[in-house]
Every structure is written in C-alpha cells, then in structure tokens.
Design an enzyme around this catalytic site. Structure first.
Site, PDB file in Angstrom:
ATOM      1  CG  HIS A  79    -118.614   3.880   4.553  1.00 10.40           C
ATOM      2  ND1 HIS A  79    -117.820   3.225   4.360  1.00 10.40           N
ATOM      3  CD2 HIS A  79    -118.130   5.065   3.905  1.00 10.40           C
ATOM      4  CE1 HIS A  79    -116.798   3.221   3.360  1.00 10.40           C
ATOM      5  NE2 HIS A  79    -116.896   4.728   2.995  1.00 10.40           N
ATOM      6  CD  GLU A  81    -121.858  -0.082   5.495  1.00  8.80           C
ATOM      7  OE1 GLU A  81    -121.567  -0.923   4.752  1.00  8.80           O
ATOM      8  OE2 GLU A  81    -121.777   1.194   5.392  1.00  8.80           O
ATOM      9  CB  CYS A 105    -115.570  -1.028   2.778  1.00  3.47           C
ATOM     10  SG  CYS A 105    -115.836   0.062   4.293  1.00  3.47           S
ATOM     11  CB  CYS A 108    -118.136  -0.407   7.230  1.00  8.03           C
ATOM     12  SG  CYS A 108    -118.236   1.149   6.679  1.00  8.03           S
TER      13      CYS A 108
END
Length: 159
Positions: A79, A81, A105, A108
């Site tokens: 991801h 992040e 999410c 993360c």
C-alpha cells in the site's frame, strides 16, 4: 476525546491542501489503474519526509497479468502508506500523513500508529459504496485512530 473531524477538501488549510494534492499527484505513479493511491508523510514542522504509492515490492514483477488478477494483486501489493512509512523510517515521530485515492485500511492504520504519526488526512470510508470491501477495514481504522489518539481529518469526497 474526539480526535477527528470531517470536512470538504476545499476547506483544508493551505499546507494540508498542498500535501493532499501532492498525494494525489503521486498516486498516478502506480501501475495499478484500478486503485491509484498516493501518500505523503510530513514532519511536525511541515517538511516532506517521504512519498509512497501502491505497487509491488522492489524487484517483484508487476506484470499486467498480475495487476489484473485481483486476488493475487491484493496479496502482493504494498500500500502507498506502507511504502511511505518504510521510506521514512523512525523520522515519522509526531509526523502527519496525507493519503489520496482510498480511505486508510486497518492494516495500514496499524503501521501508521506504530510509526508515531499523530495526524492523518484522508478520504472518509463513508464515501465508499456500502458493498465496498474497503468500507469495514476503513471504519476499523477510524476506531483504531480514535483509541490511539491520532488526529484524523476525513474528507467527504467520492472519486
């Protein structure tokens, strides 16, 4: 203590708006045409520390076939992040993160909290369709941020 607020992105202050727009720009670097997400981490003094976008780990083949295989892609992708946090290292203490493209999410959120980041600007999970697989993880992330005392600014816009 309520640690987050919901606002329209046009109401962000000048620097929050700039960093959020930079996250949007960075999201275009992702080869995943279905989910382009970008992240910017800043210091508590307003300097950019790290940039990240969603993609496969360095050295892992990011072929079109893999990107189109949704289940395989979701298992292999890093991801935005996560990429930004890995680049930033421990310089994230008391930092802020701006995420464009999708709400954060729960996976993360764990990393964001553990990294010492104290402020988050991102899309509200409530802008998602009620059938989106990201709605529940997004709502869990909000609860985690609240419990951990992370300031969270939710943006009320749909892509």
């Amino acid at each position: 203590m309520n640690t987050y607020k919901r606002i329209d992105p046009s109401k962000l202050n000048k620097w929050d708006k700039r960093f959020y727009e930079l996250a949007e720009y960075i999201s275009k670097w992702s080869k995943d045409e279905k989910a382009q997400v970008g992240a910017v981490i800043t210091t508590d003094h307003g300097g950019a520390i790290a940039l990240g976008y969603n993609g496969f780990p360095s050295g892992v083949d990011d072929s079109v076939e893999r990107l189109e295989d949704k289940d395989l892609k979701l298992e292999m992708i890093t991801h935005a992040e996560q990429n930004a946090l890995l680049i930033a290292g421990r310089s994230t203490e008391r930092a802020a993160i701006y995420v464009y493209g999708k709400p954060i999410c729960s996976r993360c959120a764990c990393l964001i909290i553990q990294s010492g980041i104290t402020s988050v600007v991102s899309l509200s999970p409530e802008v998602l369709d009620k059938d989106s697989k990201w709605l529940e993880p997004g709502m869990i992330a909000l609860q985690m941020f609240k419990e951990a005392g992370v300031k969270f600014t939710l943006l009320d816009v749909a892509k």
